[in-house]
Design a protein around this motif. Structure first.
Motif, PDB file in Angstrom:
ATOM      1  N   UNK A   1      21.537 -51.665  26.633  1.00 53.09           N
ATOM      2  CA  UNK A   1      21.371 -50.634  25.635  1.00 53.09           C
ATOM      3  C   UNK A   1      22.674 -50.354  24.928  1.00 53.09           C
TER       4      UNK A   1
ATOM      5  N   UNK B   1      17.801 -38.886  22.285  1.00 56.68           N
ATOM      6  CA  UNK B   1      17.826 -39.305  20.894  1.00 56.68           C
ATOM      7  C   UNK B   1      16.588 -40.110  20.531  1.00 56.68           C
ATOM      8  N   UNK B   2      16.034 -40.778  21.529  1.00 56.91           N
ATOM      9  CA  UNK B   2      14.853 -41.559  21.197  1.00 56.91           C
ATOM     10  C   UNK B   2      13.639 -40.651  21.016  1.00 56.91           C
TER      11      UNK B   2
ATOM     12  N   UNK C   1      21.100 -45.358  18.791  1.00 59.41           N
ATOM     13  CA  UNK C   1      19.796 -45.182  19.406  1.00 59.41           C
ATOM     14  C   UNK C   1      18.737 -44.771  18.411  1.00 59.41           C
TER      15      UNK C   1
ATOM     16  N   UNK D   1      11.615 -48.256  23.472  1.00 58.97           N
ATOM     17  CA  UNK D   1      12.821 -47.739  24.114  1.00 58.97           C
ATOM     18  C   UNK D   1      12.484 -47.196  25.492  1.00 58.97           C
ATOM     19  N   UNK D   2      11.383 -46.528  25.548  1.00 61.68           N
ATOM     20  CA  UNK D   2      10.963 -45.954  26.822  1.00 61.68           C
ATOM     21  C   UNK D   2      10.783 -47.071  27.861  1.00 61.68           C
TER      22      UNK D   2
ATOM     23  N   UNK E   1       6.296 -37.345  21.261  1.00 62.21           N
ATOM     24  CA  UNK E   1       7.044 -38.053  22.305  1.00 62.21           C
ATOM     25  C   UNK E   1       7.299 -37.175  23.512  1.00 62.21           C
TER      26      UNK E   1
ATOM     27  N   UNK F   1      13.991 -48.597  28.923  1.00 66.07           N
ATOM     28  CA  UNK F   1      14.725 -47.769  29.880  1.00 66.07           C
ATOM     29  C   UNK F   1      14.158 -47.917  31.285  1.00 66.07           C
TER      30      UNK F   1
ATOM     31  N   UNK G   1       9.838 -45.916  19.701  1.00 67.13           N
ATOM     32  CA  UNK G   1      10.031 -44.976  20.805  1.00 67.13           C
ATOM     33  C   UNK G   1       9.468 -45.535  22.094  1.00 67.13           C
ATOM     34  N   UNK G   2       8.276 -46.074  22.003  1.00 64.81           N
ATOM     35  CA  UNK G   2       7.653 -46.593  23.226  1.00 64.81           C
ATOM     36  C   UNK G   2       8.453 -47.756  23.785  1.00 64.81           C
TER      37      UNK G   2
END
Lengths: 579, 756
Positions: free
Chosen positions: A3, B240-241, A10, A48-49, B247, A52, A45-46
């Motif tokens: 990352x 930040x995400x 980000x 990134x989730x 979300x 992670x 977003x998903x």
């Protein structure tokens, strides 16, 4: 790991174009701009989730590379069906295409012929996991064995030798001293505790019993009579990582050996010793700077000494001179700095000897040959400034020998060799420097006796250059041969005349590359890995992109996206169902 | 527990359980947080003259109760609120069935109500939750029925706390104002007050996001994220995400921020300063956040310095409260059972083997003194029931003592030798390693779901014969134990198949008869090392189990994983005996205290917790790490603990006082292995950066001066002496070190997979 370090990065969101392209790829034609934007944000977003979460699996897998299986497990964690069959031989399996002003990366799915698969032989079964034990440390001292990393990395050796007074950072220093402290560790650590003075870590020079044995074996093999053993020993010197401790011994061994054997005119041993020097220089873990004061005189001796062998008329000592000259040039290139000025000092030495030959007609041809060889290996510039001006005089001298009435055989051979050497080196330089056309008379005027021959050589050189027009800088390549190797024809006893031809055999460099370090835990080249490796080290954005794309591909391959307007809802629902 | 009545709701309910658990242990649930600042929930039922919103909420509650046929509570509530019956009847359209049916007890019906609640809440994500009634309903529900709802804050309850909002444009101004103020205060207060920045920042950002001020949130983030301490980087990245309200649901980190109050320790003076400033400026926005989402642990005395604060902060939810570490921990060792050592034998043997009969005497003395005295800090011998010693255990103990006499005394001048076991051809697949206590076996867990056991002694691994063959054996013979083994199966290593995911944790039982392994597939498996088969699969964790560990006395074991709950099991029970809940993120490593009365767990929320096995309480919360914790080690005397994290630092803790007593810097990557030498003089640490480092722990513990004040407040001043404590660094050849073990003679064994 995979990352971004800076939080700003980000906020990266996938471009809406990608959304469109992917929608198209599954047959959704008209995706509205708004839904694209909403989609891309959500998908980013998903992803990134998931990334992670995948990182967690990487950490617990005790790796520092994220793999596709990590992503699979992360998906599983979210109750999403993992990506099946996402395997690739390549690091990044995407193809690039552009057209109509758009750029596109896609995953190429080849049609596979089943019969091909059936007929291909099965891949080698990967080796099974096995356990091997070694001593990482014996009572606080790390033994220098192939299983352990080299005691002192080359960089450190270099900083130590070139900048001995430079204070190393405390952490590094500690590390350095403990790594090669070799017994002095605890004492040093103590000294640091109470002492205000920071002393340079002192490397001790005691060898362990194993090292002593190794040293004995290696040196004996290097100068012994068995060529196979010697090759092995030299190989070991050239590749073993743990020789740092023994370097002073080796260097003394070589310098002493040269001193003794020059007096005894033992050509074979001299050649062996030079090959040892070569091997030491080839070792990537050694930094020889500290020992040049012993090595350089030895090498120079082998270049310019009056007599190197018992029977100068028969033995091929010229090859040794050439070889040593090349070694010299190599060490000049590697170690010459503004502080030690090796290159200029060496050049001066050669010139001085050469000048002496000038004044004194009685100087041996051998020495003369050595000087010229040594100088000419140093590069075209040196040849141009130091050798070319003297060609006339030299030519006259050669002429005197070859045409003169009273000539010993030795002198004649010597003159012959010098002549060939001069022609070889000068021709290429002249071919570069002088304008066309090559006029024999002009050459004779410029260079005297050697003129005509030089002219023909130059013409030849030009023709060759024209032939290999694409390799313009070939000449410089030949001058600094990277891997010269000598084999000795022990013809001194036989005395056959055929030994005059230089017997330099170049070992194909690939051989050295392929050889494994002896004794290291040998690893087979890993079989075609089952997964592609996503990220190697911290924060390369491209890998992250790949990662996302991988997940994206999955999301879209579900082929649920029926209507564009509902796409956003769909994504939401998927994840709500999941959660 | 919420009763699962509705099939569709399975997921949701599961989630509920998870969150509930999260809150149970942390002790700082928002349910109790009806602080004076947030009057909207606590005060409303008593003040009928509440605002319009309160009235509305109340109506919604009534409606909800009615729908669930809880007429009795409806009546009570109505009476208390002073509402007339018709006042609430009007908005209720479907109240036809209200009042009919039995009158179930409120608390008894809590479970039922809950599953219904979750049905309500499942509706809310579809409808925008910003509208007042459903949100208020859910929220006040949790207040009215403390038995059910309070323990299970639904996602929406959690989120709704952000509903109050100010002008989004003013947020940066508020923040900036506070920043200016804090920068202008006296130096001694500045460091303390600066702690407020991070939680404030987080909550302001989340408020902005929650109220759909996406752009303002983004700007706010960009403007101030750079000011935050570097060790919060990871969380900031997650934050930040999160740029959309959608979300926030289901994001675990988000939940953590909300369900747990961020704990700050601030001296009284500094706190007064802050309070006065905020009140003067009428800065209600910030004051509200501080009241609602922060827990300020005020202490009397000198404000702490920056370095003191930095040493302790870094965890997901601030520092541990001081009260949390007040409980007494019996860190002493249990008395060793008295075993008659056949001294004569020993004597002979010693003479035969080494010709050094001298050793006998000192050993005898030390043994005698040890077994007589009872350590005042030790727990009762029978505090938790421990398995009885079998004959084989006694034999092993005797062996252990014999070996111990040959132990090398380690010191900074006498460092241990390190033997490194490299796993070759593991292809990045080695995920866990363990040694038996007597160092005769090595087990490895692999990413391909296998567990492999190697024997490192000449004694090969053999299986017990099959039942049919066993019946043919002469049971009276002396060597029956030899005879039951099947010679044909002898090999140096055995592979255990059974898991369906990477094996992340592995642990031998002390008697070497069993092996535990925990895996990504959510199970912990118990293997027999006699038959090399799986005996039990312990199911309980639904998510990957990151680590498992046997008790030093066997029988019990602990496991912890992604579901944030550590479970204590006994090998003969298929259900856990204890569940230790409280961590805010994955439990990454687990360890038993040497006296088996406590377990320590390290987590990705960057805290270490110590749990009492007897009561199940959390008795220590240790903060200070700046990254997920991946290794733990207790000193052999049980008094100290060491922990290593992804940030490459080793922290040393005094278990009795709950204090950090040392910080060892030197590694550059995650520390996966930590171990104290058998006498506790030396700590070995192994890391991803391919090094093994040895540290002088005697000196580290000596250097710390513990006066009464520091012991009372926990404000330790750490000496900067990592370099002096470092005794040695040993590089491996591209082999990350993932396990370390001291043999009984103090030889250090290390293990890792060679990555060419």
């Amino acid at each position: 790991m995979a990352e971004e370090r800076r939080p700003k990065q980000c906020t990266v969101v996938l471009p809406t174009e990608s959304m469109k392209a992917m929608a198209e790829s599954i047959g959704v034609g008209q995706l509205q701009e708004e839904s694209c934007a909403a989609l891309s944000e959500e998908v980013s977003y998903r992803i990134k989730e998931i990334a992670q979460d995948a990182l967690k699996f990487m950490h617990h897998g005790k790796r520092c590379k994220l793999t596709t299986s990590d992503i699979d497990y992360a998906l599983k964690l979210k109750n999403v069906e993992p990506l099946y069959g996402f395997q690739s031989q390549e690091f990044i399996p995407f193809r690039f295409a552009s057209g109509g002003g758009r750029e596109l990366h896609f995953y190429e799915e080849k049609e596979v012929d089943l019969s091909d698969i059936i007929n291909t032989p099965l891949p080698r079964v990967p080796l099974d996991v096995s356990l091997k034990a070694h001593w990482l440390s014996i009572e606080g001292v790390q033994p220098a064995i192939p299983e352990n990393p080299p005691p002192a990395p080359k960089e450190q050796q270099k900083t130590e030798s070139t900048e001995p007074l430079k204070a190393v950072k405390p952490g590094q220093e500690e590390e350095g001293s403990t790594q090669k402290g070799q017994g002095a560790t605890s004492a040093e650590a103590k000294g640091k505790k109470d002492g205000l003075m920071r002393m340079k870590p002192r490397s001790t020079h005691e060898l362990s019993v194993e090292q002593q044995l190794y040293y004995k074996e290696i040196t004996e093999a290097c100068v012994g009579s068995c060529e196979a053993k010697r090759a092995e020993a030299l190989q070991s010197i050239a590749t073993d990582p743990g020789l740092y401790q023994m370097l002073p011994r080796f260097s003394t061994f070589i310098s002493e050996g040269v001193r003794v054997n020059v007096v005894q005119n033992n050509l074979a041993l001299l050649i062996y010793l030079m090959r040892m020097v070569k091997a030491l220089m080839d070792n990537p873990t050694l930094y020889l700077e500290k020992y040049l004061h012993e090595l350089i005189p030895a090498v120079v001796t082998c270049i310019v000494s009056k007599q190197l062998c018992l029977r100068p008329d028969v033995d091929n000592h010229w090859a040794l001179r050439d070889f040593a000259a090349r070694l010299m040039a190599q060490s000049c290139k590697t170690f010459s700095t503004t502080t030690n000025n090796i290159q200029s000092r060496i050049t001066k030495t050669f010139t001085k000897v050469y000048n002496n030959c000038w004044l004194d007609d009685k100087t041996q041809w051998t020495t003369r040959y050595g000087c010229i060889a040594g100088l000419s290996e140093l590069g075209p510039d040196v040849i141009k400034t130091l050798i070319l001006p003297r060609l006339t005089v030299e030519g006259a001298r050669i002429k005197a020998v070859s045409d003169g009435p009273v000539v010993s055989n030795i002198d004649k051979i010597g003159a012959d060799h010098v002549q060939n050497l001069l022609l070889k080196h000068c021709a290429s330089v002249i071919a570069k420097a002088c304008p066309l056309p090559d006029n024999v008379e002009q050459y004779r005027a410029d260079y005297g006796y050697l003129g005509p021959m030089l002219c023909s050589h130059v013409v030849k050189a030009r023709a060759q250059a024209a032939l290999q027009a694409q390799q313009v800088n070939r000449t410089t390549l030949t001058i600094t041969q990277p891997r010269p190797t000598l084999t000795v024809s022990q013809s001194g006893i036989g005395g056959s005349g055929g030994s005059r031809t230089p017997s330099i055999i170049k070992v194909p460099s690939s051989l050295t590359l392929m050889s494994t370090r002896p004794g290291t835990p040998t690893q087979p080249s890993p079989p075609a890995t089952k997964y592609i490796v996503m990220a190697t080290s911290s924060g390369s954005s491209s890998t992250q992109q790949v990662l996302w794309t991988a997940v994206l591909l999955f999301l879209f391959s579900l082929k649920y996206l029926d209507t564009p307007t509902h796409s956003r809802l769909f994504i939401f629902t998927i994840f709500y169902i999941v959660e | 527990m919420a009763a699962v009545q509705d099939g569709q709701l399975n997921m949701e309910v599961e989630k509920d359980i998870k969150t509930e658990i999260t809150n149970d242990g942390s002790g700082n649930i928002n349910a109790n947080s009806s602080s004076p600042g947030s009057t909207s929930s606590g005060g409303k039922s008593k003040s009928p003259a509440g605002s319009g919103e309160d009235q509305q909420t109340l109506l919604a509650v009534l409606q909800f109760l009615k729908r669930n046929k809880l007429t009795e509570s409806v009546d009570i509530l109505r009476r208390e609120a002073g509402l007339s019956a018709d006042a609430d009847d009007s908005p209720v359209s479907d109240s036809a069935g209200a009042g009919s049916g039995g009158v179930p007890n409120v608390s008894a019906d809590g479970g039922d109500a809950n599953s219904l609640l979750s049905r309500v809440s499942i509706a809310t994500p579809v409808a925008p939750p910003a509208t007042a009634p459903p949100k208020g309903l859910v929220r006040s529900h949790s207040k009215v029925m403390p038995s059910g709802g309070e323990d299970q804050p639904d996602v929406n309850v959690v989120l709704s706390a952000y509903s109050q909002q100010g002008d989004p444009v003013l947020y940066p101004l508020y923040y900036n104002g506070l920043k200016k103020f804090i920068e202008s205060v006296l130096d001694c207060h500045r460091a303390e007050l600066s702690q407020v920045f991070y939680p404030l920042f987080v909550h302001m950002y989340l408020e902005l996001v929650y109220n759909n001020h996406e752009n303002e949130a983004k700007q706010f983030f960009e403007k101030f994220s750079g000011d935050q301490e570097c060790y919060y980087e990871e969380d900031l990245r997650i934050l930040s995400s999160m740029s959309k309200k959608e979300h926030m649901k289901g994001n675990e980190t988000m939940l953590d921020f909300r369900t747990s109050k961020f704990v700050l320790r601030i001296s009284r003076d500094s706190y007064q300063l802050l309070k006065r400033h905020l009140q003067e400026r009428q800065n209600n926005q910030i004051w509200n956040i501080i009241q609602e989402h922060l827990y300020i642990d005020i202490f009397d005395g000198m404000p702490r310095s920056k370095s003191q604060i930095d040493a302790m902060s870094g965890s997901l939810a601030g520092e541990g409260k001081r009260d949390a570490n007040k409980a007494k921990v019996f860190y002493g060792l249990l008395k060793e059972p008295e075993i008659e050592v056949p001294l004569d034998d020993e004597d002979e043997e010693a003479e035969n083997e080494e010709g050094k009969p001298k050793k006998k005497k000192p050993k005898k003395d030390s043994m005698g003194s040890k077994s007589k005295k009872q350590d005042p800090n030790a727990p009762q011998q029978t505090r938790i029931p421990l398995p009885e010693l079998k004959d084989s255990d006694k034999l092993d103990k005797i062996m252990n003592m014999k070996e111990a006499t040959k132990k090398i005394r380690l010191s900074p001048d006498n460092l241990p030798s390190i033997c490194f076991y490299s796993f070759l051809n593991a292809y990045q697949g080695l995920t866990a390693v363990d040694f038996t206590d007597d160092s005769s076996l090595i087990a490895g867990g692999f990413a391909d779901s296998t567990v492999r056991v190697w024997s490192v002694t000449p004694k090969k691994l053999r299986r017990v014969k099959s039942a049919a063959d066993l019946s043919n054996i002469d049971k009276e013979s002396d060597d029956v134990l030899e005879r039951i083994m099947d010679e044909k199966t002898a090999s140096e290593s055995k592979i255990l198949y059974g898991h369906s995911g990477p094996v992340y944790g592995i642990s031998f039982s002390p008697d070497r008869n069993y092996l535990l392994s925990s895996s990504e597939d959510g199970t912990v498996r118990l293997w027999s090392l006699q038959t090399f088969t799986c005996l039990v699969g312990y199911k309980g964790h639904n998510y990957p189990v990151w680590d498992t560990q046997f008790s030093p006395y066997g029988y019990y074991f602990i496991s912890g994983g992604h579901d944030r709950v550590a479970r204590l099991w006994a090998t003969d029970h298929y259900q856990p005996l204890r569940m230790f809940a409280g961590h805010l993120a994955d439990i990454t490593c687990t360890l038993f205290h040497p006296n088996s009365n406590y377990v320590a767990t390290g987590s990705a929320d960057r805290t270490i917790r110590l749990w009492d096995v007897l009561t199940g309480n959390c008795v220590r919360i240790l903060t200070g790490h700046k990254g997920p914790i991946h290794s733990l080690a207790f000193s052999p005397n049980g008094k100290f603990m060491a922990s290593g994290a992804t940030d490459g630092r080793v922290l040393l803790w005094d278990v009795g006082h709950g204090l950090m007593v040392g910080e060892l810097k030197g590694h550059s990557d995650t520390i996966y292995a930590l171990k104290f030498s058998r006498d506790g003089e030396i700590l070995a640490s192994g890391s991803m950066d391919n090094t093994v480092k040895l540290w002088d722990t005697l000196k580290a513990f000596d250097d710390v001066e513990l006066d009464d004040f520091t012991a009372a407040t926990g404000h330790i001043h750490l000496p900067e002496n990592s370099q002096e404590l470092l005794l040695g660094t040993y590089m491996t050849k591209s082999t990350p070190v993932i396990h370390l073990h001291f043999t009984r003679r103090n030889l250090l064994l290390a293990a890792g997979a060679y990555n060419p």
